[in-house]
Design an enzyme around this catalytic site. Sequence first.
Site, mmCIF file in Angstrom:
data_model
loop_
_atom_site.group_PDB
_atom_site.id
_atom_site.type_symbol
_atom_site.label_atom_id
_atom_site.label_comp_id
_atom_site.label_asym_id
_atom_site.label_seq_id
_atom_site.Cartn_x
_atom_site.Cartn_y
_atom_site.Cartn_z
ATOM 1 N N LYS A 124 24.527 46.390 -62.170
ATOM 2 C CA LYS A 124 23.625 47.397 -61.610
ATOM 3 C C LYS A 124 22.372 46.710 -61.086
ATOM 4 O O LYS A 124 21.737 45.934 -61.797
ATOM 5 C CB LYS A 124 23.235 48.438 -62.678
ATOM 6 C CG LYS A 124 22.188 49.452 -62.194
ATOM 7 C CD LYS A 124 21.874 50.503 -63.244
ATOM 8 C CE LYS A 124 20.719 51.397 -62.808
ATOM 9 N NZ LYS A 124 20.424 52.477 -63.779
ATOM 10 N N LYS A 182 22.546 44.745 -66.000
ATOM 11 C CA LYS A 182 21.564 45.384 -65.108
ATOM 12 C C LYS A 182 20.387 44.442 -64.890
ATOM 13 O O LYS A 182 19.935 43.776 -65.820
ATOM 14 C CB LYS A 182 21.110 46.706 -65.736
ATOM 15 C CG LYS A 182 20.018 47.452 -64.990
ATOM 16 C CD LYS A 182 19.692 48.759 -65.706
ATOM 17 C CE LYS A 182 18.475 49.445 -65.121
ATOM 18 N NZ LYS A 182 18.151 50.713 -65.829
ATOM 19 N N ASP A 199 20.831 52.539 -71.326
ATOM 20 C CA ASP A 199 20.415 51.281 -70.702
ATOM 21 C C ASP A 199 19.483 50.538 -71.671
ATOM 22 O O ASP A 199 18.283 50.812 -71.742
ATOM 23 C CB ASP A 199 19.709 51.546 -69.376
ATOM 24 C CG ASP A 199 20.665 52.030 -68.291
ATOM 25 O OD1 ASP A 199 21.722 52.599 -68.644
ATOM 26 O OD2 ASP A 199 20.350 51.853 -67.105
#
Length: 247
Positions: free
Chosen positions: A207, A173, A99
Site C-alpha cells: 500500500k 504499507k 494498519d
Amino acid sequence: MNIKTYLDSTYLKTAEQAGLSESENEIVVKGFIQEAIDEDFKLIMIRPNMVALARKIISNANSRVQVGTVIDFPDGKSSIEAKLNEAIQCIQNGADELDFVCNYEAFIRGDETLVKEEILKGTQLGLEHNKIVKWIIEVAALDDLQIAKLSALIKNVVIANFKEEAYEAVFVKSSTGFYKTVNNLPNGATVSSIKIMLENASPLPVKAAGGVRTYDEAVRMIQLGVKRIGTSGAKAIANGQASSSQY
C-alpha cells in the site's frame, strides 16, 4: 480502471492537529465517512476513537465501504501488548482493517527479534478475526537498504507462519504521513521507495500511503503494482484533479 477500488480515503488528524475542537473534528470525520459512502470508495481510514461512529454511519447507509483504522499511530513505539489491546478494541468496535505502525525505531536499532514478534502477533490477531492487516514501515525514516530489509522481514515472518491463502490479507504499507522530515523531504510514498517495497515484500501486497496527490500519480503507483493507495484527497484524485491535501 476503477481507481476508486484502490483508494483508502483517509483522515487521521486529531482535533489538536487540525486546530479544531473535538466536536468540530468529529464533523470533519463524518464528512469523510459520508463522502466515502457517496463515492463508493474501498475504505474509510480513521483514528481508533472514530471506528464505532464510522461503523454505525456505514451500516445505517447499507454501504459496502470498509472501516480501517491505525494501531499505535503514528510512532509505533508502544509495547506489543499495548498494540494488541488497541487492535482488539478496534475489532470490537467494528474495524475491518488494522494498519499497525511497525516499531521501525527498534528495527533501526537492530532489535529484529522485537519487530518479528510484533509482526507475528499482530498479524495473527488480525487474521484470526478475518481482518486485513497492514504494517506501516515509515519509509521516510529509513534508507533504501532498511526499506528493503524491513519489507523482507515482514514477508518472511508471514511466509514462515501463515498459509499462502493469507498472504493477500497482509500488506506492507509505506507511511503514516505524519513523520517529520528535514528540509521538506517527502514523508510519504515515493516511486523509488515503492519499487523497493514491491521487490522485497512480494508476494505480500503493498500500500502506498502519503504523497499521492493526483490521478496520474495514483495510476503510476497502480501500474508499479500497489494494491491500495491511502490519501486524504481521494475524491479529487478519483475525479482527475490534484489534491491540495498534505497526505
